[in-house]
Scaffold this motif. Structure first.
Motif, short mmCIF file in Angstrom:
data_model
loop_
_atom_site.label_atom_id
_atom_site.label_comp_id
_atom_site.label_asym_id
_atom_site.label_seq_id
_atom_site.Cartn_x
_atom_site.Cartn_y
_atom_site.Cartn_z
N ASN A 1 -0.56 -1.78 -10.95
CA ASN A 1 -0.83 -0.81 -10.16
C ASN A 1 -1.64 0.47 -10.57
O ASN A 1 -2.43 0.96 -10.10
N GLN A 2 -1.16 0.65 -12.06
CA GLN A 2 -2.09 1.92 -12.40
C GLN A 2 -3.34 1.74 -12.91
O GLN A 2 -4.29 2.40 -13.57
N ARG B 1 -1.42 -7.20 -2.30
CA ARG B 1 -2.09 -7.23 -0.95
C ARG B 1 -0.96 -7.09 0.24
O ARG B 1 -1.32 -6.13 1.17
N GLY B 2 0.02 -7.74 -0.01
CA GLY B 2 0.92 -7.93 1.00
C GLY B 2 1.94 -6.64 1.07
O GLY B 2 2.09 -6.18 2.16
N LEU B 3 2.30 -6.00 -0.05
CA LEU B 3 3.15 -4.92 0.13
C LEU B 3 2.57 -3.62 -0.06
O LEU B 3 2.78 -2.67 0.72
N PHE B 4 1.42 -3.57 -0.75
CA PHE B 4 0.75 -2.32 -0.99
C PHE B 4 -0.62 -1.98 -0.25
O PHE B 4 -1.23 -0.83 -0.49
N GLY B 5 -1.00 -2.97 0.38
CA GLY B 5 -2.46 -2.77 0.73
C GLY B 5 -3.15 -2.80 -0.44
O GLY B 5 -4.20 -1.74 -0.36
N GLU B 6 -3.19 -3.67 -1.34
CA GLU B 6 -3.87 -3.42 -2.80
C GLU B 6 -3.12 -2.91 -3.80
O GLU B 6 -3.11 -3.27 -4.81
N GLN B 7 -3.08 -1.49 -3.62
CA GLN B 7 -2.51 -0.72 -4.72
C GLN B 7 -1.95 0.41 -4.02
O GLN B 7 -2.15 0.95 -3.02
N LEU B 8 -0.76 0.91 -4.58
CA LEU B 8 0.07 1.98 -4.21
C LEU B 8 -0.39 3.16 -4.60
O LEU B 8 -0.63 3.70 -5.89
N ILE B 9 -1.26 4.04 -3.94
CA ILE B 9 -1.64 5.47 -4.01
C ILE B 9 -0.86 6.29 -3.20
O ILE B 9 -0.95 6.08 -2.16
#
Lengths: 400, 301
Positions: free
Chosen positions: A130-131, A147-155
């Motif tokens: 993620n980072q 993709r499923g949980l964070f929409g690609e990346q958690l920002i």
């Protein structure tokens, strides 16, 4: 204020506290990432991930020639106490150029005692990948679980505090309090403090040739009206699946790197895997502009993992293999509405196998060819991607 | 509850770091500085080296173990001049240790203490991975090394004032022995003057400057780029017109290119230790120069 030493002769040595690294480097450092792609799909069906409400930038991208994740980043030490960075991602969406503020944060430099505070918009410290910026990924796209949980990346926007223990073994503990407006939260609940996280990382070396890191993550949010792309069945008013309730993600991650005698220049290997599970409870409403939209209660669990290995077998050349697998179990009072919201897994277990080969002429340029056998949904897809990633300007150190 | 735990961890942190302050914890970026810090600090310092002679100091990963070491360090001793730019800033940002940030007493850059060679007129990546602050491999000139030793000793005395005399006397002892050795090395090295050498990377600028040796070309077409067949062919041509005495490389560099060029030209390929630990006999800075000169002299005699 740094003291400057241009030519301190051997004979007249002073105690030079100065730092050459800062002396000539541009201030601030401006770096640019250029990312261009060509993709070929076998399948013309709209992308979906059964059992998951997609949001953020989730998807398989565009077909044919297109631009990837072009980034302009400006960073510098603000003074002796703060570091600041802004990253703007410039992307084309349906012919329109959009600038997205990906990062805009400050970070303390000199709190000491292992403490660092970061504030602003940043990549959450949860998980391993993620980072890492997209250009530092070993594949052209995110693992399916991201993709499923964070929409690609958690920002998100907020505050992060982390602490490194003064121990032989590396131990980092961190926590975040965030706005919770962006996917996979939504609505900036709890008066704009809608999401929070905790994470721990531990790591070290085994001999000269092996390094490892293991992490645990927890994220939770009060979600108020998270909209997802959902399914456009064509015809009729578009219904937007909208979730409100509690969402919680737990995950473990590990990475192990090998390089003979710790010298990664010639050959090296990296094995990395992550597992996340999300629990959500609340209601899903199919917003269609009417006063009485369809709705259902929703109690769901979505989980998945990936494992990938990257091998540099000679300078400049690397190959990689990745396997992704997801699963979900979502329940609600109205199964039909759940299905319309994309939360019915249709008896399908999404999985994907990805092969990658890349060539780096120097550490600043990379050309990549990637093939994926994508079973995200019922219709199997073969996806071929050609990509270039180039880095211009002073480019900071990469994280482990 | 959470605050209580946090304060507890902080207390634990300060306890551990205080008990470790009995001696100075030194984090050396490269083995040559670890060796120098040990000589100058003696039993008052505890030194760890981030890298070994088997590793390319340009290309080190910001590993968790290194973050943990920087976290506990009282002093970083590094080459500087951007040699560690690909990993040290990340370690400093991650470790949360303000004592060792640039500009602080706990951050010592060896290259900043001396005049540097090879400061480029133009910083452009088409020239390869050049260092804007000049060539960072300063430890291979024993005169510069002596100056760096003196500056480092002063720094140790500032950080550990009660033992300032200890550091001063160790420096005096080191300087005396070093100057004796220097005299011997310079006598031995007379036959090397004017010798032309092919290098793998520009690691040897300061050694050549000291001994009056001449760089006859690099195996790397540009700094940081691996040798290519085309480049070796053009080097071979250059060497036909202006021959060289040896092709030198070091442990962390792949010997293939040096050996290939050696086959093509008949010029011997020589592995030099480059730093402490770069050969079995190289156990400190004295033996580093002993072995370096011995191997070079074997080529000319």
């Amino acid at each position: 204020m740094f003291l400057r030493f241009t030519s301190v002769s051997v004979l007249s040595l002073a105690v030079a506290m100065g730092a050459l690294a800062e002396e000539r480097a541009f201030n601030p450092a401006i770096s640019l990432i250029l990312d261009g792609r060509f993709s070929a799909f076998d399948n013309e069906t709209d992308y979906e991930l059964p059992g998951f409400m997609l949001g953020g930038e989730a998807g398989r991208g565009e077909e044919g020639f297109h631009l990837g994740h072009n980034e302009l980043a400006i960073s510098a030490n603000v003074d002796d106490m703060f570091y600041g960075k802004l990253t703007a991602a410039i992307a084309d969406h349906e012919g329109e150029t959009e600038v997205e503020l990906e990062e805009a944060f400050i970070e303390t430099l000199a709190l000491g005692n292992g403490l660092t505070v970061k504030a602003g918009r940043f990549f959450s410290g949860i998980g391993y990948l993620n980072q890492h910026h997209t250009h530092a990924w070993d594949f052209a796209d995110a693992p399916l679980i991201y993709r499923g949980l964070f929409g690609e990346q958690l920002i998100d926007d907020g505050l992060q505090i982390r602490w490194v223990a003064p121990t032989e073994i590396y131990l980092q503990l961190g926590g975040e309090l965030m706005r919770g407006e962006r996917f996979p939260a939504g609505g900036a609940g709890n008066d704009g403090k809608g999401a929070s996280s905790l994470f721990a990382k531990i790591g070290g070396d085994v001999g000269e040739s092996h390094a490892w890191q293991f992490g645990l993550s927890h994220w939770q949010a009060d979600v108020e009206g998270r909209q997802s792309g959902g399914h456009d069945h064509g015809g009729g008013a578009a219904e937007i699946p909208t979730f409100s309730g509690d969402s919680e993600v737990n995950g473990i991650d590990f990475v192990w790197k090998w390089a003979p005698n710790g010298n990664a220049t010639e050959r090296n290997f990296k094995l990395q895997g992550e597992y996340f599970v999300r629990d959500e409870e609340g209601d899903v409403v199919m917003e269609d502009g009417s006063a009485t939209p369809e709705s259902t209660t929703y109690d769901g669990e979505q989980k998945g993992w990936y494992l990938q290995g990257i091998y540099q077998f000679m300078p400049r050349w690397r190959v990689g293999l990745r396997y992704d697998r997801l699963d979900s179990d979502n329940r609600g009072s109205d199964e039909d509405v759940l299905a319309e919201a994309g939360l019915d897994n249709e008896g399908h277990t999404p999985e994907r196998v990805t092969l990658m080969g890349d060539y780096s002429h120097s550490e600043f340029s990379r050309l990549r060819l990637q093939y994926a056998r994508d079973d995200s949904y019922e219709d199997s897809d073969d996806i071929l991607t050609l990509q270039f990633i180039m880095s211009l300007g002073p480019h900071g150190a990469h994280r482990f | 509850m959470k605050y209580g735990l946090h304060i507890g961890l902080l207390l634990l942190g300060s306890f551990v770091s205080q008990s470790a302050f009995a001696v100075l914890n030194i984090f050396a970026c490269e083995p040559e500085w670890a060796s120098l810090a040990e000589i100058l600090g003696g039993d008052r310092v505890k030194v760890v080296s981030a890298t070994t002679a088997h590793q390319d100091p340009h290309r080190i990963e910001a590993r968790p173990s290194l973050i943990a070491k920087v976290r506990r360090a009282d002093l970083l001793v590094c080459s500087g001049a951007e040699l560690e730019i690909g990993w040290l800033p990340m370690l400093q940002r991650q470790a949360g240790n303000r004592r060792v940030l640039p500009g602080q007493t706990g951050y010592f850059e060896a290259a900043a203490q001396v005049e540097r060679l090879g400061i480029p007129e133009k910083v452009d990546r088409s020239q390869g991975d050049v260092h804007a602050s000049g060539n960072p491999h300063v430890h291979l000139d024993p005169h510069r090394l002596l100056g760096i030793a003196s500056a480092l000793s002063d720094r140790l005395a500032i950080l550990d004032k009660p033992n300032a005399d200890h550091y001063r006397s160790r420096l005096d002892d080191f300087s005396r022995r070093w100057e004796e050795a220097l005299q011997r090395w310079e006598d031995q090295a007379l036959p090397l003057k004017g010798m032309r050498m092919v290098v793998h990377h520009q690691d040897w600028v300061y050694l050549f400057d000291w001994l009056g040796m001449v760089n006859a070309g690099s195996l790397e077409p540009k700094p940081g780029l691996p040798a290519s067949a085309g480049h070796l062919a053009s080097l071979r041509k250059t060497l036909q017109d202006a021959p060289a005495s040896a092709i030198i490389y070091t442990h962390y560099q792949n010997p293939k290119a040096a050996k290939r060029l050696s086959q093509l030209t008949g010029i011997p390929a020589v592995e030099l230790p480059y730093t402490v630990g770069g050969a079995d006999e190289v156990v400190d800075l004295f033996t580093l120069f002993d072995v370096t000169l011995k191997r070079l002299l074997e080529v000319v005699t």
